[in-house]
Design a protein around this motif. Sequence first.
Motif, mmCIF file in Angstrom:
data_model
loop_
_atom_site.group_PDB
_atom_site.id
_atom_site.type_symbol
_atom_site.label_atom_id
_atom_site.label_comp_id
_atom_site.label_asym_id
_atom_site.label_seq_id
_atom_site.Cartn_x
_atom_site.Cartn_y
_atom_site.Cartn_z
ATOM 1 N N SER A 126 0.816 -1.225 0.000
ATOM 2 C CA SER A 126 0.000 0.000 0.000
ATOM 3 C C SER A 126 0.844 1.266 0.000
ATOM 4 C CB SER A 126 -0.975 0.003 1.184
ATOM 5 O OG SER A 126 -0.263 -0.028 2.397
ATOM 6 N N ARG A 182 3.307 6.521 -2.673
ATOM 7 C CA ARG A 182 4.511 6.920 -3.415
ATOM 8 C C ARG A 182 4.155 7.290 -4.859
ATOM 9 N NH1 ARG A 182 9.648 5.379 -1.370
ATOM 10 N NH2 ARG A 182 9.464 4.615 0.750
ATOM 11 N N SER A 198 4.901 10.478 2.493
ATOM 12 C CA SER A 198 4.438 10.580 3.873
ATOM 13 C C SER A 198 3.587 11.849 4.065
ATOM 14 C CB SER A 198 5.654 10.503 4.788
ATOM 15 O OG SER A 198 5.546 11.292 5.901
ATOM 16 N N ARG A 249 -6.448 9.440 1.445
ATOM 17 C CA ARG A 249 -6.621 8.111 2.052
ATOM 18 C C ARG A 249 -7.989 7.548 1.686
ATOM 19 N NH1 ARG A 249 -2.195 7.391 5.229
ATOM 20 N NH2 ARG A 249 -2.941 5.286 5.593
ATOM 21 N N ARG A 256 0.569 0.760 6.844
ATOM 22 C CA ARG A 256 0.540 1.358 8.177
ATOM 23 C C ARG A 256 -0.829 1.168 8.838
ATOM 24 N NH1 ARG A 256 4.524 2.112 5.683
ATOM 25 N NH2 ARG A 256 6.217 3.571 6.067
ATOM 26 N N ASP A 257 -1.877 1.023 8.010
ATOM 27 C CA ASP A 257 -3.244 0.946 8.553
ATOM 28 C C ASP A 257 -4.012 -0.236 7.969
ATOM 29 O OD1 ASP A 257 -3.362 1.872 5.961
ATOM 30 O OD2 ASP A 257 -4.957 3.325 6.342
ATOM 31 N N ARG A 313 -0.183 11.690 12.777
ATOM 32 C CA ARG A 313 -1.232 12.276 11.946
ATOM 33 C C ARG A 313 -2.611 11.883 12.484
ATOM 34 N NH1 ARG A 313 0.404 8.303 7.391
ATOM 35 N NH2 ARG A 313 -0.841 6.524 7.986
#
Length: 221
Positions: A36, A41, A97, A106, A127-128, A184
């Motif tokens: 992901s 990126r 990032s 997102r 990350r999620d 964040r």
Amino acid sequence: MNKSIPVLAIDGPSGSGKGTLAARIAAELGWHLLDSGALYRIVAAMAVRRGLDVEQEQTMCELAQSLDIAFPDGRVRVDDLDLTDEIRTEDIGVMASRVAALPAVRAAILELQRNFAQAPGLVADGRDMGTVVFPHAGLKIFLDASAEARAERRYNQLKNKGLSVSLRDLLEQIEERDARDRERATAPLKAASDALLIDSTQMTIEEVCTTVMQAATQRLL
Ligand code: DC
């Protein structure tokens, strides 16, 4: 989202080894792989190519929605471009990032990520993955390592590629990126409450793979 497809979610900070781990486990299980981070990126790299401001949420959201993204044979294809190498630079990582901190971006790529869940199963790294994208995942791994160990691994990777970098600069970049990803407001980097925590600071990639394959055999297969 098709919840009958088994998902193994692997989350953790950059340099923890989760990309290598996810690729090895996906190959071993014969499952699909979702990197992901590559999506954020790609949005960052396309923004640079088009001279767009990565802080402009609406612009970045529209850009993310407009891209035709595919990963044929492990390569990264966007529209008619091959961005496989271009998205892997440190600069694009830092910009990704920043793009990833925008809630609209997102949201724009949520469905795209969920569409990767296809039979016979998916290994998703990010990350999620376990907290937001695949909260129903049958196995969630949170792979961590000290910032120093992660900087050193990155340093060795870059050195092997013949690039000269400073270990101290890398450590600084990693700590800065970690802070942004963890602090964040939307989908911050954190372990899901039901995740299996693995600290790879003192482990080899083989040891991590063995631990994860054992858990996958027990819980997913
Ligand atoms: O894993 P990576 O270094 O390729 O990720 C690039 C950036 O994207 C990183 O700073 C964190 C962000 N990211 C994210 O916010 N959520 C994900 N699921 C994957 C990556």
